[in-house]
Write an enzyme that holds these catalytic residues in place. Structure first.
Site, PDB file in Angstrom:
ATOM      1  N   GLN A 112       0.836  -1.195   0.000  1.00 25.67           N
ATOM      2  CA  GLN A 112       0.000   0.000   0.000  1.00 25.67           C
ATOM      3  C   GLN A 112       0.872   1.246   0.000  1.00 25.67           C
ATOM      4  O   GLN A 112       1.616   1.477   0.949  1.00 25.67           O
ATOM      5  CB  GLN A 112      -0.900  -0.020   1.237  1.00 25.67           C
ATOM      6  CG  GLN A 112      -1.792   1.194   1.390  1.00 25.67           C
ATOM      7  CD  GLN A 112      -2.621   1.079   2.666  1.00 25.67           C
ATOM      8  OE1 GLN A 112      -3.357   0.136   2.856  1.00 25.67           O
ATOM      9  NE2 GLN A 112      -2.466   2.048   3.548  1.00 25.67           N
ATOM     10  N   GLY A 113       0.794   2.050  -1.049  1.00 26.77           N
ATOM     11  CA  GLY A 113       1.575   3.280  -1.155  1.00 26.77           C
ATOM     12  C   GLY A 113       0.746   4.485  -0.762  1.00 26.77           C
ATOM     13  O   GLY A 113       0.316   5.254  -1.637  1.00 26.77           O
ATOM     14  N   TYR A 114       0.523   4.642   0.523  1.00 29.98           N
ATOM     15  CA  TYR A 114      -0.224   5.784   1.042  1.00 29.98           C
ATOM     16  C   TYR A 114       0.706   6.753   1.779  1.00 29.98           C
ATOM     17  O   TYR A 114       0.931   7.871   1.359  1.00 29.98           O
ATOM     18  CB  TYR A 114      -1.332   5.306   1.996  1.00 29.98           C
ATOM     19  CG  TYR A 114      -2.622   4.883   1.336  1.00 29.98           C
ATOM     20  CD1 TYR A 114      -2.675   4.488  -0.003  1.00 29.98           C
ATOM     21  CD2 TYR A 114      -3.805   4.837   2.057  1.00 29.98           C
ATOM     22  CE1 TYR A 114      -3.845   4.084  -0.591  1.00 29.98           C
ATOM     23  CE2 TYR A 114      -4.997   4.432   1.472  1.00 29.98           C
ATOM     24  CZ  TYR A 114      -5.024   4.065   0.156  1.00 29.98           C
ATOM     25  OH  TYR A 114      -6.199   3.677  -0.418  1.00 29.98           O
ATOM     26  N   SER A 115       1.235   6.319   2.924  1.00 27.62           N
ATOM     27  CA  SER A 115       2.024   7.208   3.788  1.00 27.62           C
ATOM     28  C   SER A 115       3.273   7.726   3.089  1.00 27.62           C
ATOM     29  O   SER A 115       3.879   7.041   2.256  1.00 27.62           O
ATOM     30  CB  SER A 115       2.433   6.474   5.067  1.00 27.62           C
ATOM     31  OG  SER A 115       1.311   6.171   5.855  1.00 27.62           O
ATOM     32  N   GLU A 166      -9.195  -1.329   6.533  1.00 29.84           N
ATOM     33  CA  GLU A 166      -7.921  -1.582   7.200  1.00 29.84           C
ATOM     34  C   GLU A 166      -8.055  -1.409   8.704  1.00 29.84           C
ATOM     35  O   GLU A 166      -7.532  -2.197   9.493  1.00 29.84           O
ATOM     36  CB  GLU A 166      -6.847  -0.631   6.657  1.00 29.84           C
ATOM     37  CG  GLU A 166      -5.478  -0.856   7.276  1.00 29.84           C
ATOM     38  CD  GLU A 166      -4.416   0.073   6.710  1.00 29.84           C
ATOM     39  OE1 GLU A 166      -3.228  -0.260   6.855  1.00 29.84           O
ATOM     40  OE2 GLU A 166      -4.763   1.124   6.155  1.00 29.84           O
ATOM     41  N   ASN A 199      -3.424   6.615  16.444  1.00 29.22           N
ATOM     42  CA  ASN A 199      -4.566   6.664  17.362  1.00 29.22           C
ATOM     43  C   ASN A 199      -4.998   8.083  17.691  1.00 29.22           C
ATOM     44  O   ASN A 199      -6.184   8.338  17.928  1.00 29.22           O
ATOM     45  CB  ASN A 199      -4.230   5.894  18.638  1.00 29.22           C
ATOM     46  CG  ASN A 199      -4.404   4.391  18.472  1.00 29.22           C
ATOM     47  OD1 ASN A 199      -4.543   3.894  17.347  1.00 29.22           O
ATOM     48  ND2 ASN A 199      -4.401   3.658  19.569  1.00 29.22           N
ATOM     49  N   GLU A 200      -4.044   9.007  17.703  1.00 30.26           N
ATOM     50  CA  GLU A 200      -4.420  10.401  17.963  1.00 30.26           C
ATOM     51  C   GLU A 200      -5.350  10.931  16.881  1.00 30.26           C
ATOM     52  O   GLU A 200      -6.324  11.639  17.160  1.00 30.26           O
ATOM     53  CB  GLU A 200      -3.163  11.274  18.058  1.00 30.26           C
ATOM     54  CG  GLU A 200      -2.304  11.024  19.285  1.00 30.26           C
ATOM     55  CD  GLU A 200      -1.431   9.789  19.170  1.00 30.26           C
ATOM     56  OE1 GLU A 200      -0.768   9.440  20.158  1.00 30.26           O
ATOM     57  OE2 GLU A 200      -1.404   9.149  18.089  1.00 30.26           O
TER      58      GLU A 200
END
Length: 389
Positions: free
Chosen positions: A126-129, A244, A374-375
């Protein structure tokens, strides 16, 4: 939790339990207990065994090659796989890319990519971040520039899990700078062997290699690599992320690991009584067990919504936050139970059962960060569920 299920669902559980335990090779179960970083070969082997039974893509609809199970049946299946110590399937192809392509991909894309995902012949990442766009994906800087016959991609992706053995990447890239950030993104399929794709391993604190940095330098893809419509990638990306985050609750794996740890803590120790004879430890175990039961019930509520045709919304963020914290709580408790014995495990000793706990404990520092920190999830919950601004 058995009270939540019907007689038919309990019969389904018994059938699945028997079948999984019959087909699972002992060496794969042993490797799953021993560590968290399995090889592509081991994951693909289990994927192929399940596919031969029609169960690899267990949450896909029948028209996509799945068994057509209800969300509750899928929950039961995943619980039984975890209880048997079956290897996890690769998240990206089976759980994320497959449903996204089925929902938004072209007929040609579905025909080309879904069968090898289902069989385990092709793996995805997955190329997201990115370095400056982790949980805030609206800040993605990787660009896709239209050229004759396709697109040219340039940029950098960070924390790309399983990128080192993936065949393909689902890549979020900016295609329009003239609109608000979320509106100018598109989703592409990138061959990890294409010219211009380079990968650098990132070794995590546990000493394992599961994540990478991926560089895209004038990587050319065809028009058929675009998923859905141009500039609509934000909506597709959110669809994928909701799946996800629900998956990353990891409730079944957490339940299995907790039960193993509880059994270990209840067994006599050399030179002393069982750890669970200590009231303070019993209290700690009771708190984790209650939290696990609460998480299971919450996940089942999400699945009931899916049964009635509603996709997960803020609930996905809730179970991701709770599930990731529980994974860390279990590994922290394991470190206290095992103590210094976790540092070195003699071959053939009783402690081989918990040989992977140190690796898990160190690696699971990341679970409250990946799939949206989580933040960030708490902000989503505050705005979407509590109405706060």
């Amino acid at each position: 939790m058995d009270a939540f299920f019907t007689d038919d669902e309990r019969a389904f559980r018994a059938e699945i339990r028997s079948a999984i335990r019959a087909m699972l090779p002992a060496d794969l179960a042993r490797k799953t207990r021993a560590g968290i970083h399995l090889s592509r070969e081991d994951m693909a082997r289990w994927n192929a065994l399940l596919d031969a039974n029609g169960w690899a893509a267990h949450h896909w609809p029948e028209e996509a090659g799945g068994p057509g199970w209800t969300p509750i049946q899928r929950f039961i299946f995943e619980a039984e796989c975890a209880a048997a110590d079956a290897p996890p399937l690769s998240v990206f192809g089976i759980y994320l890319v497959g449903p996204t392509l089925h929902a938004f991909g072209s007929d040609a894309q579905k025909a080309r990519y879904l069968p090898p995902i289902r069989s385990g012949e092709e793996f995805w990442c997955q190329g997201y971040s990115e370095p400056e766009a982790g949980s805030d994906l609206a800040s993605v800087r990787t660009t896709a520039r239209r050229v004759e016959g396709g697109w040219v991609l340039n940029g950098q992706k960070a924390w790309t899990t399983e990128g080192h053995f993936a065949d393909l990447m689902i890549c979020l890239a900016r295609t329009n700078r003239e609109v608000k950030p979320q509106a100018g993104l598109s989703l592409f399929i990138v061959d990890m062997r294409a010219p211009g794709v380079a990968l650098t391993p990132v070794i995590t604190i546990d000493g394992g290699h599961s994540v990478n940095t991926v560089f895209l330098d004038d990587v050319r893809v065809g028009d058929d690599a675009l998923i859905g419509e141009v500039d609509q990638g934000w909506g597709y990306a959110k669809f994928l992320l909701n799946h996800e985050r629900t998956n990353n609750a990891q409730v079944h794996r957490s339940r299995r690991e907790f039960e193993r740890l509880k059994a270990f803590a209840a067994a006599p120790r050399a030179g002393g009584p069982p750890v669970l004879d200590d009231p303070a430890f019993r209290r700690r175990f009771a708190v984790v067990e209650a939290s696990l039961s609460g998480l299971e019930a919450t996940v089942l509520r999400v699945l009931v919504d899916q049964t009635e045709g509603r996709e997960p919304g803020p609930e996905a963020s809730i179970v991701k936050v709770i599930g990731s914290r529980l994974q860390q709580a279990i590994s922290e408790l394991a470190m206290e139970v095992i103590g210094e014995d976790a540092l070195e495990v003699p071959e053939g000793s009783r402690d081989e059962e918990v040989a992977g706990w140190t690796e898990r404990h160190l690696f699971r520092r990341v679970v409250t960060i990946y799939a949206g920190a989580n933040e960030i999830q708490k902000t989503i919950i505050a705005r979407s569920t509590l109405g706060l601004r």
